[in-house]
Design an enzyme around this catalytic site. Sequence first.
Site, mmCIF file in Angstrom:
data_model
loop_
_atom_site.group_PDB
_atom_site.id
_atom_site.type_symbol
_atom_site.label_atom_id
_atom_site.label_comp_id
_atom_site.label_asym_id
_atom_site.label_seq_id
_atom_site.Cartn_x
_atom_site.Cartn_y
_atom_site.Cartn_z
ATOM 1 N N GLU A 280 0.817 -1.217 0.000
ATOM 2 C CA GLU A 280 0.000 0.000 0.000
ATOM 3 C C GLU A 280 0.854 1.272 0.000
ATOM 4 O O GLU A 280 0.461 2.303 -0.564
ATOM 5 C CB GLU A 280 -0.892 0.020 1.249
ATOM 6 C CG GLU A 280 -2.284 -0.498 1.026
ATOM 7 C CD GLU A 280 -3.121 0.450 0.191
ATOM 8 O OE1 GLU A 280 -2.857 0.588 -1.019
ATOM 9 O OE2 GLU A 280 -4.045 1.037 0.743
ATOM 10 N N THR B 12 -5.064 10.522 -3.945
ATOM 11 C CA THR B 12 -5.056 10.444 -2.475
ATOM 12 C C THR B 12 -4.117 11.511 -1.918
ATOM 13 O O THR B 12 -4.386 12.129 -0.885
ATOM 14 C CB THR B 12 -4.590 9.045 -2.021
ATOM 15 O OG1 THR B 12 -5.459 8.086 -2.606
ATOM 16 C CG2 THR B 12 -4.619 8.881 -0.526
#
Length: 319
Positions: free
Chosen positions: A138, A191
């Site tokens: 991630e 993000t």
Amino acid sequence: MKAAYQEATAFAPATVANVACGFDVLGFALESPGDEVTVHVTRKPGVQIIAVESDNGLPTSHLPLHPHKNTAGGAILALLEGIQAKFGVEVHIRKRMPAGSGMGSSAASAAAAVVAVNALLEEPLALEQLVDFGMKGEAIASGSEHADNVAPAIIGGIVLIRGYHPIDLVRIDPPNNLYCTIIRPHCAISTKAARELLPKQIPLQTAITQWGNLAGLIAGLIRGDDGLIARSLHDVIVEPYRAALIPGFYALKEAALNAGALGCSISGSGPSLFALSTSENIARAVGTAMYAVCADMHIDSTVYVSRLAHGGSRVLSVH
Ligand code: ADP
């Protein structure tokens, strides 16, 4: 460590991170959609990503094949190093949800990847132990190791990340009547950009409201108290900033609440929104209402409805 099998395939679901008042510390798993990752043992050490494809028409050509740039590749590299593997793997990724939409797409690939590699080894690591490696994957997508998507994608349920040093995960079984509606307006948000918008400091009174809501939400989920969940599903810190990135955010939220949702907020860093409802019928009506708002704005969108999942990633085949 040597592989016991030649090939394994695993599934990992979409996840909703933040869950309104739980910015960076809360996430839950859906039953669907989800990614599938197949890993094949090679004698050559390291990771080779052979394909990132989709069987439902999603664009995947922009997703990286380089193992250090793909979250599945990064997670597997960390795991192979962690277990001192004497083998390498080829990886096929089948995407069922778009990247950068706030549905935990990058985490699903990382989660399915580590669960598949663990299956090649006859599962020496418990699901919870795989979260560390999934987080390494991630980090490729977001720049930092965070677990609010990858932990529920692996271990399922609702997951509170109580702390990171060391990682302390608290898994809560979702109430059986809870359904989630996700609407994904067809636009992307980075993000990183969504993070840069956020204030560095918040007034004490705002923090008090937020932690009251977070504690209320957790208690409501554990007790299965729909009223408490509804009263608590409010985000006074992040949503006011990020709403500006999502066209028609407040109209979408109002439509969800009018259709009977307990609450509605941004899924992950958006642009998807999630809403929680107490039945599948209500969740579908919420989806229809939000879809109509997007259509009025001439924005294409996709609606997903799923029960909150008890399970996370699972092995589909190994041989
Ligand atoms: P999401 O919530 O959809 O995962 P993120 O912004 O956290 O959104 O992650 C998307 C980013 O991760 C994109 O820049 C994408 O290129 C990158 N990425 C790397 N590997 C993958 C993968 N296997 N699946 C999806 N996105 C990936």
